[in-house]
Scaffold this active site. Structure first.
Site, mmCIF file in Angstrom:
data_model
loop_
_atom_site.group_PDB
_atom_site.id
_atom_site.type_symbol
_atom_site.label_atom_id
_atom_site.label_comp_id
_atom_site.label_asym_id
_atom_site.label_seq_id
_atom_site.Cartn_x
_atom_site.Cartn_y
_atom_site.Cartn_z
ATOM 1 N N LYS A 164 -10.298 52.581 12.883
ATOM 2 C CA LYS A 164 -9.601 52.989 11.356
ATOM 3 C C LYS A 164 -8.198 52.479 11.756
ATOM 4 O O LYS A 164 -7.522 52.676 12.639
ATOM 5 C CB LYS A 164 -9.740 54.220 11.055
ATOM 6 C CG LYS A 164 -10.889 54.668 10.094
ATOM 7 C CD LYS A 164 -10.415 54.255 8.466
ATOM 8 C CE LYS A 164 -11.515 54.435 7.716
ATOM 9 N NZ LYS A 164 -12.280 53.358 7.602
ATOM 10 N N TYR B 190 -15.068 45.378 12.276
ATOM 11 C CA TYR B 190 -14.517 46.423 12.359
ATOM 12 C C TYR B 190 -13.926 46.878 13.848
ATOM 13 O O TYR B 190 -14.671 46.643 14.727
ATOM 14 C CB TYR B 190 -15.467 47.823 12.207
ATOM 15 C CG TYR B 190 -14.752 49.074 12.293
ATOM 16 C CD1 TYR B 190 -13.777 49.676 11.617
ATOM 17 C CD2 TYR B 190 -14.991 49.729 13.520
ATOM 18 C CE1 TYR B 190 -12.968 50.665 11.969
ATOM 19 C CE2 TYR B 190 -14.741 50.797 13.810
ATOM 20 C CZ TYR B 190 -13.491 51.630 13.047
ATOM 21 O OH TYR B 190 -12.864 52.673 13.450
ATOM 22 N N ASP C 133 -3.346 52.297 18.958
ATOM 23 C CA ASP C 133 -4.503 53.173 19.764
ATOM 24 C C ASP C 133 -4.752 52.240 21.089
ATOM 25 O O ASP C 133 -5.262 51.243 20.908
ATOM 26 C CB ASP C 133 -5.688 53.273 19.138
ATOM 27 C CG ASP C 133 -6.764 54.149 19.782
ATOM 28 O OD1 ASP C 133 -6.761 54.187 20.932
ATOM 29 O OD2 ASP C 133 -7.893 54.460 19.148
HETATM 30 C C1 F6R Z 1 -9.877 55.879 14.556
HETATM 31 C C2 F6R Z 1 -11.070 56.301 15.338
HETATM 32 C C3 F6R Z 1 -12.231 55.875 14.436
HETATM 33 C C4 F6R Z 1 -13.341 55.197 15.454
HETATM 34 C C5 F6R Z 1 -14.533 54.957 14.848
HETATM 35 C C6 F6R Z 1 -15.433 54.189 15.832
HETATM 36 O O1 F6R Z 1 -8.668 56.410 15.340
HETATM 37 O O2 F6R Z 1 -11.095 56.463 16.322
HETATM 38 O O3 F6R Z 1 -12.289 55.324 13.313
HETATM 39 O O4 F6R Z 1 -12.720 53.933 15.819
HETATM 40 O O5 F6R Z 1 -15.105 56.537 14.947
HETATM 41 O O6 F6R Z 1 -15.643 54.433 17.147
HETATM 42 P P1 F6R Z 1 -16.791 53.850 17.947
HETATM 43 O O7 F6R Z 1 -15.682 53.472 19.190
HETATM 44 O O8 F6R Z 1 -17.423 55.159 18.515
HETATM 45 O O9 F6R Z 1 -17.639 53.131 17.480
HETATM 46 MG MG MG Z 2 -6.648 56.546 15.871
HETATM 47 MG MG MG Z 3 -8.997 55.590 17.167
#
Ligand code: F6R
Ligand code: MG
Ligand code: MG
Length: 375
Positions: free
Chosen positions: A233, A230, A11
């Protein structure tokens, strides 16, 4: 000489939050792979699922080749420049390290590779999932490779009746690859005991016991283990060879009709049903539902056919409706119980800090000494 199928995905930025890459970004990655791949690739395909871009490459360099991994890394670095120019959200998000050092393992992008003796006809499936983690594939792989209720080939085909060997990884172990090998059907209950915990025990690969050939491979990397925090995902990719000594394509696809619940969805912190979607699909409701695409190919002398979109068939419309209903049902209970992931899988540390603060406010109630004494 063996043919290698390599899929490397990342990503590196998307439009409107975590929805999908821009056309400009996809074109930048495709153009880079076409140009740099002229000398080292037999063929390639670039596609997107949700906010992730996957590069499929065929070549003769074997797994973990610095040339092939370097090509994918540089394609993502080039794409990240475009993502930054366009102000895409999460530009370069999965490129966790600055400098490339031989292969992409531990650097953010997920990779799966199969080294195969190409069969006269070689059908295979490329699955790409978004808003979920590698354990999402435990359920469909168990059914496809170990359960005759799903896969009649296990009782109809003499080679398949010999069963399959499962390599299962403990993804919590970060000091190295901690794996166990178990065989179906003899050890099915042991396999089941591990796979019921998809956040910890993840199928890495599956092998035919009749021929020793590799049937499937899943990208097992957990981003939060790599980064120590984190970052998104994991959004795994998976390659599955089908037909002849392996389950039929339809037997591999069938378990996805169950619309099983997986870890993913909003802020990567909720349980949501997995929706089979068309190639290039984007995300929507509640940053999900978690989605999985499947590109079906044949490969001959390393040359790929065009991808056929396995989940675009009208059959899957009904499954998608069921996913919508299951997603809405789960969302009715907000953050309570099964709706939200357990503490260790939450993607934000804010709640841990909050609980730490609240913990200080707990007091042990003093119970007044009892004066009445039993006779
Ligand atoms: C996976 C994905 C989500 C984001 C998660 C955190 O592709 O996009 O797991 O990583 O929603 O997003 P933010 O950037 O809003 O903290
Ligand atoms: Mg993704
Ligand atoms: Mg993502």
């Amino acid at each position: 000489m063996k043919l290698t199928l390599s899929v490397i995905k990342a990503d590196i930025g998307s439009i409107g939050g975590h929805i999908g890459p821009s056309q400009k970004l996809l074109t930048a990655v495709k153009t880079f792979v076409a140009e740099r791949g002229k000398d080292c690739l037999l063929d390639y395909y670039v596609g997107s699922t949700g906010d992730d871009i996957a590069i499929l490459m065929t070549h003769r360099q074997g797994s973990d080749s610095p040339v092939i991994h370097g090509l994918a890394w540089d394609a993502f670095v080039t794409g990240t420049r475009v993502a930054k120019q366009q102000g895409l959200y999460g530009a370069g998000q999965d490129l966790l390290k600055e400098a490339f050092s031989g292969n992409v393992h531990g650097m953010g992008p997920a990779a799966v590779e199969l080294e195969i003796e190409e069969r006269p006809n070689e059908p295979f499936l490329l699955f790409a999932a978004d808003k979920t983690d590698p354990g999402a594939f435990n359920f469909p792989l168990y059914l496809a490779f170990a359960d005759a209720m799903n896969t009649p080939g296990l009782i109809l085909s003499p080679k398949m009746s010999k069963g399959f060997r499962f390599v299962i990884m403990d993804v919590n172990h970060t000091a190295g690859d901690r794996v166990i090998e178990l065989v179906a059907p003899e050890q099915m209950y042991d396999i089941a005991a591990l796979l019921r915990d998809p956040e910890r025990y993840v199928i890495e690969s599956i092998w035919s016991r009749a021929t020793g050939e590799q049937a499937a491979r899943v990208a097992t990397s957990r981003l939060h283990n790599i980064a120590g925090r984190y970052t998104g995902k994991d959004d795994p990719v998976m390659l599955v060879r089908t037909q002849m000594n392996f389950p039929a394509t339809g037997e591999v696809l069938a378990p996805f009709a169950a619309a099983h619940y997986v870890a993913g969805g909003m802020r990567g912190s909720h349980n949501m049903p997995l929706m089979p979607v068309a190639l290039g699909a984007t995300t929507s409701y509640f940053d999900g539902p978690p989605l999985v695409s499947c590109a079906a190919f044949c490969v001959h002398d390393g040359r790929l056919t065009e991808p056929l979109d396995a989940f675009s068939h009208p059959f899957w419309d009904e499954v998608r409706h069921q996913v919508t209903r299951k997603a809405l049902d789960m969302r009715r209970q907000g953050f309570f119980g099964a709706a939200m992931l357990p503490m260790g899988e939450l993607e934000y540390t804010g709640i841990t800090e909050k609980l730490g603060e609240l913990d200080k406010g707990f007091k042990i109630r003093q119970v007044a000494a009892r004066t009445d004494t039993a006779a």
